[in-house]
Scaffold this active site. Structure first.
Site, PDB file in Angstrom:
ATOM      1  N   LYS A  79      -6.249  -2.499  -4.940  1.00  0.00           N
ATOM      2  CA  LYS A  79      -6.978  -2.691  -6.195  1.00  0.00           C
ATOM      3  C   LYS A  79      -6.048  -3.360  -7.195  1.00  0.00           C
ATOM      4  O   LYS A  79      -4.841  -3.119  -7.190  1.00  0.00           O
ATOM      5  CB  LYS A  79      -7.402  -1.322  -6.765  1.00  0.00           C
ATOM      6  CG  LYS A  79      -8.541  -1.383  -7.725  1.00  0.00           C
ATOM      7  CD  LYS A  79      -9.881  -1.299  -7.019  1.00  0.00           C
ATOM      8  CE  LYS A  79     -11.015  -1.332  -8.015  1.00  0.00           C
ATOM      9  NZ  LYS A  79     -12.310  -1.177  -7.357  1.00  0.00           N
ATOM     10  N   ASN A 182     -23.813  -2.740 -14.686  1.00  0.00           N
ATOM     11  CA  ASN A 182     -24.302  -3.558 -13.570  1.00  0.00           C
ATOM     12  C   ASN A 182     -24.904  -2.710 -12.456  1.00  0.00           C
ATOM     13  O   ASN A 182     -26.006  -2.982 -11.982  1.00  0.00           O
ATOM     14  CB  ASN A 182     -23.150  -4.402 -13.011  1.00  0.00           C
ATOM     15  CG  ASN A 182     -22.671  -5.412 -14.022  1.00  0.00           C
ATOM     16  OD1 ASN A 182     -23.451  -5.970 -14.783  1.00  0.00           O
ATOM     17  ND2 ASN A 182     -21.369  -5.635 -14.062  1.00  0.00           N
ATOM     18  N   VAL A 183     -24.179  -1.682 -12.043  1.00  0.00           N
ATOM     19  CA  VAL A 183     -24.667  -0.847 -10.936  1.00  0.00           C
ATOM     20  C   VAL A 183     -25.759   0.108 -11.422  1.00  0.00           C
ATOM     21  O   VAL A 183     -26.820   0.225 -10.801  1.00  0.00           O
ATOM     22  CB  VAL A 183     -23.497  -0.045 -10.304  1.00  0.00           C
ATOM     23  CG1 VAL A 183     -24.017   0.923  -9.247  1.00  0.00           C
ATOM     24  CG2 VAL A 183     -22.466  -0.995  -9.704  1.00  0.00           C
TER      25      VAL A 183
END
Ligand code: NAI
Length: 350
Positions: A79, A182-183
């Protein structure tokens, strides 16, 4: 039976990113490359200092190792976490500098969007390196914003979770969604289509009010969402939504959401178990985005993504069943499964 969640602790590689001229200040953490290159998005967010950003990056990279293994992907976990500059900055210059850092790792790290980054940002990264995905898709090829795939995977996971916890579909269920970004927003749309009632909260009123109008969702304050009257709690904001206090106050009997690192500490998984709240481990539910990103990176088409995202529901059903039969937390059972895959025991089954 109550047990601690154990975690693999391989020697992670931490790459410091600093370019004062463009405001780049962050880290890339490569947690594991045993199954393949470390794949995981780039978070662009406010952090008080680099130590806080590094701590978050480590936890997120570790989660990616487990998520990618569990989803059967030939990738390790990594990440990037970049601190968002306080003042004005040139977004293209910053993400191109980040892209050069990714290029310097020679393919050991594959990046994509995460909280705070966009498809446009990834196109700037792609000017500097090919080890990036989440670019605009063309036709049948996999690609584009991974968020809808993440939301679809969470929806599939929630359907399986509802069948396990309530013996029913999502129709008529009340779902409390924390975070309508967004999700969260994509998930809300799918839930509304499936006939669920929505309660939503977001610290950004603009994002939440839009859904209130379109979907008729009930809005509550962010600090009330985890304890509202609901059947299902869906954490879709940042990490750490599941704390001893939030679990103690929770009325929902199923937790399933898109956020990474939902458990504030591993012990919270046992608190959920003791309270009889079924928990779909975050990285099992939210793998749809990385499924899309890695398919794009491998040059696969959308049909591969559709097929892999469809596997999330059955995977969740099997996991919850196994956890219930052993009276262990699903988090622990999932970690053990992922660790067996990472260490090669179940490589063939992946
Ligand atoms: P986003 O930034 O679009 O949405 C997050 C939303 O949460 C924002 O609207 C924000 O205002 C809200 N929020 C922040 N703190 C909050 C709080 N305390 N209470 C209520 N709302 C709050 O991010 P996105 O992409 O939707 O990601 C959401 C979560 O899902 C993150 O944890 C991310 O790591 C995870 N995730 C996202 C994937 C993707 O494909 N976008 C893939 C896998 C995981």
């Amino acid at each position: 039976m109550v047990a601690q969640v154990s975690r693999l602790t391989p020697a992670a590689e931490v790459v410091r990113l600093e370019d004062e001229a463009v405001g780049l200040d962050g880290v890339i953490v490569i947690h594991s490359t045993r199954l393949g290159p470390g794949a995981g998005g780039c978070r662009f967010w406010h952090y008080p200092d680099i130590a806080a950003a590094t701590t978050d990056a480590f936890r997120l990279a570790e989660g990616m190792s487990y998520k990618n293994a569990m989803a059967g992907l030939p990738f390790g976990g990594a990440k990037a976490v970049l601190r968002r500059p306080a003042g004005d900055f040139d977004r293209e210059a910053l993400f191109r500098a980040f892209g050069r850092a990714v290029a310097g790792l020679g393919g050991a790290y594959v990046t994509a969007e995460d909280v705070g980054t966009t498809v446009a940002d990834m196109h700037h990264v792609a000017e500097e390196t090919r080890h990036v995905a989440g670019l605009a898709s063309d036709g049948q090829r996999a690609g584009g914003d991974p968020s809808p795939w993440t939301a679809q995977g969470v929806f599939n996971a929630m359907e399986a979770g509802a069948r396990h916890a309530f013996g029913s579909s999502l129709k008529g269920m009340t779902v409390a969604v924390q975070g309508t970004g967004n999700v969260g927003a994509e998930l809300c749309r799918r839930l509304a289509d499936a006939g669920a009632e929505l309660v939503i909260a977001d610290v950004d009123p603009g994002r939440r009010d839009r859904l209130e109008k379109i979907l008729g969702a009930r809005v509550v304050e962010p600090d009330a969402i985890a304890s509202v009257e609901a059947d299902i709690f869906a954490p879709c904001a940042l990490g750490g939504a599941l704390t001893p206090a939030s679990v103690a106050a929770m009325k929902a009997k199923l937790v399933c959401g898109g956020a990474n690192n939902q458990l504030a500490s591993p012990e919270v998984a046992d608190l959920l178990l003791r309270r009889g709240i079924a928990y779909v481990p975050d990285y099992v539910a939210n793998a749809g985005g990385i499924v899309s990103v890695t398919a794009e990176y491998l040059g696969e088409n959308r049909a591969h993504v559709v097929a892999r995202v469809a596997q999330i529901g059955p995977r969740v059903a099997a996991l919850l069943e196994e956890a219930a039969s052993c009276r262990l937390s699903p988090a622990l059972v999932a970690d053990r499964m992922a660790e067996r895959i990472i260490t090669g025991v179940d490589r063939a089954a992946a």
